[in-house]
Design a protein around this motif. Sequence first.
Motif, PDB file in Angstrom:
ATOM      1  N   LYS A  90      -6.415   2.365   1.763  1.00 16.62           N
ATOM      2  CA  LYS A  90      -5.156   2.295   2.511  1.00 16.62           C
ATOM      3  C   LYS A  90      -4.084   1.543   1.725  1.00 16.62           C
ATOM      4  O   LYS A  90      -2.902   1.917   1.753  1.00 16.62           O
ATOM      5  N   GLN A  91      -4.475   0.490   1.006  1.00 17.14           N
ATOM      6  CA  GLN A  91      -3.506  -0.265   0.217  1.00 17.14           C
ATOM      7  C   GLN A  91      -2.877   0.596  -0.873  1.00 17.14           C
ATOM      8  O   GLN A  91      -1.676   0.482  -1.152  1.00 17.14           O
ATOM      9  N   ARG A  92      -3.662   1.472  -1.460  1.00 18.50           N
ATOM     10  CA  ARG A  92      -3.105   2.358  -2.481  1.00 18.50           C
ATOM     11  C   ARG A  92      -2.197   3.423  -1.867  1.00 18.50           C
ATOM     12  O   ARG A  92      -1.208   3.830  -2.475  1.00 18.50           O
ATOM     13  N   ILE A  93      -2.531   3.878  -0.666  1.00 20.57           N
ATOM     14  CA  ILE A  93      -1.646   4.812   0.039  1.00 20.57           C
ATOM     15  C   ILE A  93      -0.341   4.123   0.413  1.00 20.57           C
ATOM     16  O   ILE A  93       0.744   4.705   0.296  1.00 20.57           O
ATOM     17  N   VAL A  94      -0.437   2.873   0.843  1.00 22.66           N
ATOM     18  CA  VAL A  94       0.756   2.078   1.168  1.00 22.66           C
ATOM     19  C   VAL A  94       1.689   2.012  -0.037  1.00 22.66           C
ATOM     20  O   VAL A  94       2.908   2.210   0.080  1.00 22.66           O
ATOM     21  N   ARG A  97       3.112   5.750  -0.907  1.00 19.06           N
ATOM     22  CA  ARG A  97       4.044   6.360   0.059  1.00 19.06           C
ATOM     23  C   ARG A  97       5.084   5.385   0.607  1.00 19.06           C
ATOM     24  O   ARG A  97       5.845   5.737   1.512  1.00 19.06           O
ATOM     25  N   SER A  98       5.121   4.169   0.064  1.00 19.41           N
ATOM     26  CA  SER A  98       6.098   3.159   0.511  1.00 19.41           C
ATOM     27  C   SER A  98       5.997   2.906   2.008  1.00 19.41           C
ATOM     28  O   SER A  98       6.998   2.939   2.746  1.00 19.41           O
ATOM     29  N   VAL A  99       4.770   2.657   2.457  1.00 19.60           N
ATOM     30  CA  VAL A  99       4.482   2.379   3.859  1.00 19.60           C
ATOM     31  C   VAL A  99       4.435   0.856   4.038  1.00 19.60           C
ATOM     32  O   VAL A  99       4.028   0.136   3.126  1.00 19.60           O
ATOM     33  N   PRO A 100       4.849   0.324   5.211  1.00 21.79           N
ATOM     34  CA  PRO A 100       4.907  -1.133   5.385  1.00 21.79           C
ATOM     35  C   PRO A 100       3.585  -1.866   5.193  1.00 21.79           C
ATOM     36  O   PRO A 100       3.578  -2.993   4.710  1.00 21.79           O
ATOM     37  N   VAL A 105      -1.772   2.997   8.497  1.00 28.16           N
ATOM     38  CA  VAL A 105      -2.532   4.081   7.865  1.00 28.16           C
ATOM     39  C   VAL A 105      -3.880   4.260   8.547  1.00 28.16           C
ATOM     40  O   VAL A 105      -4.610   3.289   8.777  1.00 28.16           O
ATOM     41  N   PHE A 106      -4.212   5.515   8.841  1.00 30.73           N
ATOM     42  CA  PHE A 106      -5.520   5.885   9.384  1.00 30.73           C
ATOM     43  C   PHE A 106      -6.133   6.930   8.466  1.00 30.73           C
ATOM     44  O   PHE A 106      -5.435   7.819   7.956  1.00 30.73           O
ATOM     45  N   GLY A 240       9.301   8.328   5.523  1.00 30.64           N
ATOM     46  CA  GLY A 240      10.378   7.342   5.572  1.00 30.64           C
ATOM     47  C   GLY A 240      10.940   7.102   6.964  1.00 30.64           C
ATOM     48  O   GLY A 240      11.636   6.104   7.183  1.00 30.64           O
ATOM     49  N   LEU A 241      10.628   7.996   7.907  1.00 30.41           N
ATOM     50  CA  LEU A 241      11.118   7.831   9.284  1.00 30.41           C
ATOM     51  C   LEU A 241      10.167   7.022  10.154  1.00 30.41           C
ATOM     52  O   LEU A 241      10.524   6.641  11.270  1.00 30.41           O
TER      53      LEU A 241
END
Length: 414
Positions: A90-94, A97-100, A105-106, A240-241
């Motif tokens: 999940k940290q790599r996906i964050v 994808r510039s997720v907070p 993330v699931f 981004g939304l």
Amino acid sequence: MPIHGLPLSKHSTKPVHFQIEHVIRPNILALHPYRCARDDYKEGILLDANENALGHSIPAQASPNDASSYDSTLSMDLHRYPDPSHDPIKQRIVALRSVPGVDHVFLGVGSDEVIDLLMRVCVAPGKEKILITPPTYGMYSVCAQVNDVGVVRCPLELTGQAGEGGTKGRFCLRIAEVQKAIDADSSIKLVFLCSPGNPTGTTIPLESIKAILDHKTFKGIVVVDEAYIDFAGERSSAVGLVQEYANLCVMQTLSKSFGLAAIRLGIAIAQPPLIQVLTNTKAPYNISTPTAYLALSALSPPSLANMQSKIETLTASRVALLKALSDIAQLGLGSSIGSNDANFVMIPVLSKDGSQPDNVRAQKVYKALAEENGVVVRFRGNEPGCEGCLRITIGSEDENATVIRKLQLVLNQY
């Protein structure tokens, strides 16, 4: 009612007409999730989960062709249950994808598990519904039927010039019609939007998605399926939304641009309340250790650079394939339909006189390619707005050349 496991922190309240507690089924809100052994401790002498302490029973010589990758799998702790949360992935996906944060993330067993879970937690069987926009991914309807959930169909724009995208042209989202359907039926809890679409290959603009998110009478969740998003170019993703909209869930996958269809790793990105509900409801160890190992490797910097290079190659090959198809159009092929934003193209097979798309001829071409020429494409002519269409995945340079050669041969026969 609070969501079990969700910290009492402030999250977006936009849009103001949305409250997640009114979307999630009451029995799910009240659910105390199963606590598995690895929720508490992951290290030490692990005698808490009734695993086989002597390890797995597959001898090294059993590996097919003595493949080193297979030996690497056998060296994993396959006798132990996997991590239930997989935060390193999940940290790599964050980061990608510039997720907070990881609480946005699931991870699911492919996007199909995410689709099924969303219906199970949000839509009451036999009472409530989802909305889909045909032509679209078939699993939305399949999951709805399995879960005894009603389906409202609001087709995309089925006319217009081939290749048009944006808010006009074939396969654009008919915003007013979707809003009208929502207004007419308050039991609609989920709206599924596939962007880029399957089988349309057309990206839904963010302004069209926002028009549904902001629609005041819609109290449910908009699910944007972005399986092909990496082929659509920058700024196409709805991720981004997510920080702004609590009623948005974006699905992605490692199957397409990452080339890892076999490991079945799907992703949902949304605000923490919905992610926590999905986490509470999923099976305790849904992502296997081999899948997690490969996913983490695929999200490493060297692998991401390799992925981007392959995307560029496939995108260039898409252009070349479309040009080659247009060069044999006189044999009875129409122009591609949709805006070609994915790793496939949709081509209508026309009648012999070239006057109109022809499902009967397309079926013959499809079967002859597969059964007599060893080239397997997908017949999509029964989908709305796709009469006579074959969906062709972008292959390697040699595979694309073979497709054109064999298609010429078959079109001359039928």
